[in-house]
Design a protein around this motif. Structure first.
Motif, PDB file in Angstrom:
ATOM      1  N   ASP A  82      18.663 -26.444 -17.754  1.00 49.45           N
ATOM      2  CA  ASP A  82      17.463 -25.719 -18.150  1.00 49.45           C
ATOM      3  C   ASP A  82      17.528 -24.326 -17.544  1.00 49.45           C
ATOM      4  OD1 ASP A  82      13.904 -26.044 -17.618  1.00 49.45           O
ATOM      5  OD2 ASP A  82      15.055 -25.274 -19.327  1.00 49.45           O
ATOM      6  N   VAL A  83      17.409 -23.291 -18.403  1.00 47.32           N
ATOM      7  CA  VAL A  83      17.486 -21.921 -17.940  1.00 47.32           C
ATOM      8  C   VAL A  83      16.143 -21.507 -17.353  1.00 47.32           C
ATOM      9  CG1 VAL A  83      17.843 -19.528 -18.614  1.00 47.32           C
ATOM     10  CG2 VAL A  83      19.241 -21.330 -19.634  1.00 47.32           C
ATOM     11  N   GLN A  84      16.172 -21.026 -16.138  1.00 41.46           N
ATOM     12  CA  GLN A  84      14.971 -20.488 -15.505  1.00 41.46           C
ATOM     13  C   GLN A  84      15.298 -19.141 -14.890  1.00 41.46           C
ATOM     14  OE1 GLN A  84      13.621 -23.467 -12.710  1.00 41.46           O
ATOM     15  NE2 GLN A  84      12.351 -24.463 -14.242  1.00 41.46           N
ATOM     16  N   LEU A  85      14.524 -18.159 -15.241  1.00 40.69           N
ATOM     17  CA  LEU A  85      14.645 -16.832 -14.666  1.00 40.69           C
ATOM     18  C   LEU A  85      13.440 -16.605 -13.762  1.00 40.69           C
ATOM     19  CD1 LEU A  85      15.650 -14.830 -17.878  1.00 40.69           C
ATOM     20  CD2 LEU A  85      17.133 -16.041 -16.268  1.00 40.69           C
ATOM     21  N   VAL A  86      13.682 -16.101 -12.563  1.00 40.62           N
ATOM     22  CA  VAL A  86      12.600 -15.946 -11.601  1.00 40.62           C
ATOM     23  C   VAL A  86      12.571 -14.513 -11.097  1.00 40.62           C
ATOM     24  CG1 VAL A  86      11.597 -16.754  -9.446  1.00 40.62           C
ATOM     25  CG2 VAL A  86      12.857 -18.365 -10.918  1.00 40.62           C
ATOM     26  N   GLU A  87      11.489 -13.794 -11.435  1.00 41.74           N
ATOM     27  CA  GLU A  87      11.340 -12.408 -10.991  1.00 41.74           C
ATOM     28  C   GLU A  87      10.628 -12.352  -9.646  1.00 41.74           C
ATOM     29  OE1 GLU A  87      10.399 -11.949 -15.562  1.00 41.74           O
ATOM     30  OE2 GLU A  87       9.629 -13.222 -13.949  1.00 41.74           O
ATOM     31  N   SER A  88      10.883 -11.257  -8.944  1.00 42.68           N
ATOM     32  CA  SER A  88      10.159 -10.960  -7.715  1.00 42.68           C
ATOM     33  C   SER A  88      10.199  -9.456  -7.505  1.00 42.68           C
ATOM     34  CB  SER A  88      10.775 -11.689  -6.520  1.00 42.68           C
ATOM     35  OG  SER A  88      12.121 -11.306  -6.342  1.00 42.68           O
ATOM     36  N   GLY A  89       9.340  -8.984  -6.597  1.00 43.46           N
ATOM     37  CA  GLY A  89       9.386  -7.581  -6.223  1.00 43.46           C
ATOM     38  C   GLY A  89       8.266  -6.719  -6.759  1.00 43.46           C
ATOM     39  N   GLY A  90       7.387  -7.277  -7.557  1.00 44.02           N
ATOM     40  CA  GLY A  90       6.271  -6.484  -8.051  1.00 44.02           C
ATOM     41  C   GLY A  90       5.261  -6.192  -6.957  1.00 44.02           C
ATOM     42  N   GLY A  91       4.281  -5.372  -7.294  1.00 49.28           N
ATOM     43  CA  GLY A  91       3.242  -5.039  -6.323  1.00 49.28           C
ATOM     44  C   GLY A  91       2.513  -3.785  -6.722  1.00 49.28           C
ATOM     45  N   SER A  92       1.776  -3.255  -5.777  1.00 50.02           N
ATOM     46  CA  SER A  92       1.010  -2.027  -5.999  1.00 50.02           C
ATOM     47  C   SER A  92       1.657  -0.881  -5.253  1.00 50.02           C
ATOM     48  CB  SER A  92      -0.431  -2.222  -5.524  1.00 50.02           C
ATOM     49  OG  SER A  92      -1.082  -3.226  -6.262  1.00 50.02           O
ATOM     50  N   VAL A  93       1.685   0.272  -5.892  1.00 51.80           N
ATOM     51  CA  VAL A  93       2.321   1.442  -5.302  1.00 51.80           C
ATOM     52  C   VAL A  93       1.612   2.686  -5.803  1.00 51.80           C
ATOM     53  CG1 VAL A  93       4.030   1.627  -7.151  1.00 51.80           C
ATOM     54  CG2 VAL A  93       4.569   2.513  -4.877  1.00 51.80           C
ATOM     55  N   GLN A  94       1.660   3.737  -5.017  1.00 55.68           N
ATOM     56  CA  GLN A  94       1.077   5.002  -5.437  1.00 55.68           C
ATOM     57  C   GLN A  94       2.032   5.735  -6.365  1.00 55.68           C
ATOM     58  OE1 GLN A  94      -0.045   7.114  -1.846  1.00 55.68           O
ATOM     59  NE2 GLN A  94      -2.070   6.153  -1.867  1.00 55.68           N
ATOM     60  N   ALA A  95       1.475   6.562  -7.199  1.00 59.36           N
ATOM     61  CA  ALA A  95       2.274   7.375  -8.107  1.00 59.36           C
ATOM     62  C   ALA A  95       3.318   8.166  -7.314  1.00 59.36           C
ATOM     63  CB  ALA A  95       1.384   8.319  -8.895  1.00 59.36           C
ATOM     64  N   GLY A  96       4.522   8.192  -7.857  1.00 57.64           N
ATOM     65  CA  GLY A  96       5.626   8.847  -7.168  1.00 57.64           C
ATOM     66  C   GLY A  96       6.450   7.921  -6.312  1.00 57.64           C
ATOM     67  N   GLY A  97       5.947   6.720  -6.093  1.00 55.49           N
ATOM     68  CA  GLY A  97       6.637   5.757  -5.246  1.00 55.49           C
ATOM     69  C   GLY A  97       7.711   4.982  -5.995  1.00 55.49           C
ATOM     70  N   SER A  98       8.289   4.021  -5.302  1.00 59.66           N
ATOM     71  CA  SER A  98       9.399   3.237  -5.843  1.00 59.66           C
ATOM     72  C   SER A  98       9.163   1.747  -5.611  1.00 59.66           C
ATOM     73  CB  SER A  98      10.712   3.638  -5.164  1.00 59.66           C
ATOM     74  OG  SER A  98      11.040   4.978  -5.399  1.00 59.66           O
ATOM     75  N   LEU A  99       9.734   0.955  -6.490  1.00 53.04           N
ATOM     76  CA  LEU A  99       9.776  -0.492  -6.340  1.00 53.04           C
ATOM     77  C   LEU A  99      11.111  -0.977  -6.888  1.00 53.04           C
ATOM     78  CD1 LEU A  99       6.264  -1.753  -7.555  1.00 53.04           C
ATOM     79  CD2 LEU A  99       7.170  -1.921  -5.228  1.00 53.04           C
ATOM     80  N   ARG A 100      11.556  -2.115  -6.375  1.00 48.56           N
ATOM     81  CA  ARG A 100      12.733  -2.748  -6.943  1.00 48.56           C
ATOM     82  C   ARG A 100      12.390  -4.178  -7.334  1.00 48.56           C
ATOM     83  NH1 ARG A 100      18.674  -4.006  -4.316  1.00 48.56           N
ATOM     84  NH2 ARG A 100      17.465  -5.596  -3.210  1.00 48.56           N
TER      85      ARG A 100
END
Length: 122
Positions: A1-19
């Motif tokens: 069974d294929v399962q993809l699991v994301e992580s790393g989201g959140g809140s950030v101010q404009a101009g910032g970065s996330l991965r």
């Protein structure tokens, strides 16, 4: 069974970065197309970044030059580095994959999806 699991989201101010990360270890076809889509509030899901079987990449104009898709083949992890974030990048972000060698922009072409991770830019 294929399962993809994301992580790393959140809140950030404009101009910032996330991965964002997507664990794809249950998908044995690691040499096939993988992609990131997003769905802003009240809008349709849209493709934003694609990595094809040969590791070449494509991006939607809205994120080109700011976002980078990459894949750690050894660890089976798909990444989306997001820099210079804007409020209009606020959305639920999804990784997806299929059995094609080259990605398409149509979400209907992707049978396998992660559960999504929320990104809020203020």
């Amino acid at each position: 069974d294929v399962q993809l699991v994301e992580s790393g989201g959140g809140s950030v101010q404009a101009g910032g970065s996330l991965r964002l990360s997507c664990d794809t270890s249950t998908f044995t076809g690691s040499s096939y197309c993988m992609a990131w889509f997003r769905q802003p509030p009240g809008k349709e899901r849209e493709g934003i970044a694609y990595i094809h079987h040969d590791l070449t990449t494509d991006y939607a104009d809205s994120v080109k030059g700011r976002f980078t898709i990459s894949k750690d083949v050894a660890e089976n992890i798909l990444y989306l580095q997001m820099n210079s974030l804007k409020p209009e990048d606020t959305a639920d972000y999804y990784c997806a994959t299929n059995w094609r060698l080259r990605c398409t922009e149509n979400p209907s072409d992707f049978p396998y999806w992660g559960q999504g991770t929320q990104v809020t830019v203020s």
